[in-house]
Scaffold this active site. Structure first.
Site, mmCIF file in Angstrom:
data_model
loop_
_atom_site.group_PDB
_atom_site.id
_atom_site.type_symbol
_atom_site.label_atom_id
_atom_site.label_comp_id
_atom_site.label_asym_id
_atom_site.label_seq_id
_atom_site.Cartn_x
_atom_site.Cartn_y
_atom_site.Cartn_z
ATOM 1 N N TYR A 187 3.424 -8.243 -3.238
ATOM 2 C CA TYR A 187 2.615 -7.197 -3.857
ATOM 3 C C TYR A 187 2.554 -5.975 -2.936
ATOM 4 C CZ TYR A 187 -1.286 -4.506 -5.584
ATOM 5 O OH TYR A 187 -2.053 -3.457 -6.031
ATOM 6 N N ARG B 250 6.215 -3.525 -11.709
ATOM 7 C CA ARG B 250 6.468 -4.124 -10.394
ATOM 8 C C ARG B 250 7.002 -5.538 -10.615
ATOM 9 N NH1 ARG B 250 0.792 -1.482 -8.247
ATOM 10 N NH2 ARG B 250 1.406 0.639 -8.836
ATOM 11 N N HIS C 187 3.667 7.497 -5.071
ATOM 12 C CA HIS C 187 2.867 6.267 -5.047
ATOM 13 C C HIS C 187 3.610 5.137 -4.323
ATOM 14 C CE1 HIS C 187 -1.018 5.112 -6.937
ATOM 15 N NE2 HIS C 187 -0.619 3.892 -6.654
ATOM 16 N N ARG D 187 5.959 2.894 -6.344
ATOM 17 C CA ARG D 187 5.390 1.809 -7.137
ATOM 18 C C ARG D 187 5.100 2.210 -8.579
ATOM 19 N NH1 ARG D 187 3.364 -2.253 -3.963
ATOM 20 N NH2 ARG D 187 1.439 -2.627 -5.157
ATOM 21 N N ASP E 184 3.356 11.198 1.756
ATOM 22 C CA ASP E 184 3.430 9.781 2.071
ATOM 23 C C ASP E 184 4.737 9.234 1.516
ATOM 24 O OD1 ASP E 184 3.138 9.268 -0.674
ATOM 25 O OD2 ASP E 184 1.034 8.712 -0.519
ATOM 26 N N THR E 185 4.891 7.923 1.533
ATOM 27 C CA THR E 185 6.033 7.189 0.967
ATOM 28 C C THR E 185 7.215 7.124 1.923
ATOM 29 O OG1 THR E 185 5.399 7.857 -1.285
ATOM 30 C CG2 THR E 185 7.588 6.878 -0.988
ATOM 31 N N GLY E 186 7.533 5.898 2.342
ATOM 32 C CA GLY E 186 8.744 5.652 3.132
ATOM 33 C C GLY E 186 8.572 5.789 4.624
ATOM 34 N N ARG F 296 1.914 0.982 3.662
ATOM 35 C CA ARG F 296 2.490 -0.327 4.005
ATOM 36 C C ARG F 296 2.435 -0.589 5.507
ATOM 37 N NH1 ARG F 296 5.831 1.463 -0.221
ATOM 38 N NH2 ARG F 296 6.103 -0.011 -1.955
#
Length: 404
Positions: free
Chosen positions: A54, A195, A300, A303, A331-333, A355
């Site tokens: 998740y 997802r 996001h 996602r 954000d992201t990555g 993450r």
């Protein structure tokens, strides 16, 4: 010829050095982690598959998150030399307040699912590090409890505009009353993304004990012990609104969200209003014209819409057109301090990590979050020194060359 001689005992002892052993197993494994990927590997070992996936997974074929990470890899740094950078200043101002580092903790839902300390660990670690912590509408700790966990820290609230607007308006008022200084108005979730890892794992909120979960949990008894002996998993700020957890997830996504909702929330919240989930220059320009206090370029975390624009690639265009008029975060990555430095060099005012923080949380609770922040901070400082810059303001696009 090589001249040889028998070594002296004193010389041998000078070469021998024994590291003091670390008895505490959690502390030892966190100390051994040198990168966010190391924390991810620990997290994967210690967390049941459904909960880990998740966190780790993204939408559909997971193209967006792969592209986002690749975009950071596809740059080349151009360092300056002989600049004399014994110390570097990593602090900045963002959305009306200070941050000791150019990143904060992004809002994440279901956080106590990953590890039972959840948002309390994140808020406390962020406050200790002097960086902002963002709480999700779907967070598993209440607005007030997050504030109590890091009373000296900066707190931001991420708002979903729910089908029942009064729920969202009440959350906005509560965040303001609790001293949250920034509201992240989220616009990229009219419906939930597909997802597929979650579907294949039979994932549910809250987790259901089935034959599959029992088999997967067998080598991870500590996770289930924590889960079963702590308060039930629920949305901390939504416990008084009624409905099951599943009902609230469905209610959080509303395809009718509009600019009128933005106007209403602007009137309700006295702090900074930042729009999160901006994915085109045209929308960014419209929002700046409407007077928002900042933007977060985000898909996001990959996602929602797979193959959505990569924020890092969109960043230079938005900054070039609008950077003089507003603050732009992304954000992201982001998986390393070098990624953060690259984003700041290309014009980002700030970055958010999701993450990376959750891997630390799953790897070791509060201590794991501390370690994740420490790793990123060390990488930022090292990268800046190697680039020959003493402060974030000295980073420019000349320091970063996109290779693709």
């Amino acid at each position: 010829m090589v001249v040889r001689q028998m070594p002296k005992r004193s010389e041998i002892f000078e070469l021998v050095s024994f590291k003091k052993p670390t008895v505490h197993r959690k502390t030892r494994r966190l100390q051994d982690a040198q990168t966010i990927e190391d924390l991810r590997r620990i997290a994967k070992r210690r967390t049941p598959r459904a909960a880990f996936d998740y966190t780790d997974g993204a939408a559909e074929a997971e193209v967006s998150i792969a592209r986002a990470r690749q975009a950071f890899r596809d740059i080349e740094f151009r360092p300056g030399i002989l600049r004399g950078t014994d110390r570097v200043d990593t602090s900045c101002q963002i959305f009306g307040g200070p941050s000791a580092l150019p990143f904060g903790i992004a809002p994440t839902g279901f956080t106590r699912l990953m590890q039972t300390e959840g948002e309390v660990a994140g808020a406390a670690a962020a406050a200790a590090a002097g960086i902002p912590f963002s709480l999700s509408t779907l967070g598993t700790t209440s607005i007030e409890d997050v504030r109590a966990a890091g009373p000296a820290g900066r707190h931001w609230f991420q708002l979903y505009v729910m089908r029942d607007r009064e729920i969202s308006y009440d959350l906005t008022r509560r965040a303001a009353a609790a001293g949250f200084d920034t509201l992240l108005f989220t616009v990229d979730t009219p419906v939930a993304g597909a997802r597929l890892r979650d579907k294949r794992n039979g994932f549910s909120i809250p987790p259901q004990i089935t034959a599959r979960t029992v088999l997967n949990a067998a080598p991870r008894p500590w996770w289930w012990w924590d889960f079963l002996t702590t308060p039930p998993l629920e949305f901390g700020s939504l416990t008084s609104t009624g409905g099951t957890v599943g009902d609230l997830v469905d209610a959080a996504m509303d395809p009718t969200i509009s600019f009128e909702d933005l106007k209403v929330v602007r009137e309700l919240f006295p702090g900074k209003l930042v729009v999160k989930g901006v994915q085109t220059l045209a929308d960014a320009r419209t929002l700046v014209d409407l007077g928002v206090d900042g933007l977060v370029l985000s898909n996001h975390g990959g996602r929602q819409l797979d193959r959505a624009p990569v924020p890092f690639r969109l960043l230079p265009e938005v900054v070039r057109e609008l950077g003089a008029d507003t603050e732009v975060a992304i954000d992201t990555g982001i998986t390393s301090g070098a990624d953060i430095v690259a984003a700041i060099a290309l014009g980002a005012s700030f970055t958010l990590v999701g993450r990376a923080y959750l891997y630390g949380l799953m790897a070791g609770g509060r201590e794991g979050v501390d370690r994740a922040i420490e790793i990123l901070a060390e990488q930022i400082v090292r990268t800046m020194k190697l680039l020959g810059v003493a402060a974030l303001a000295e980073l420019t696009p000349d320091h970063v060359i996109p290779l693709a």
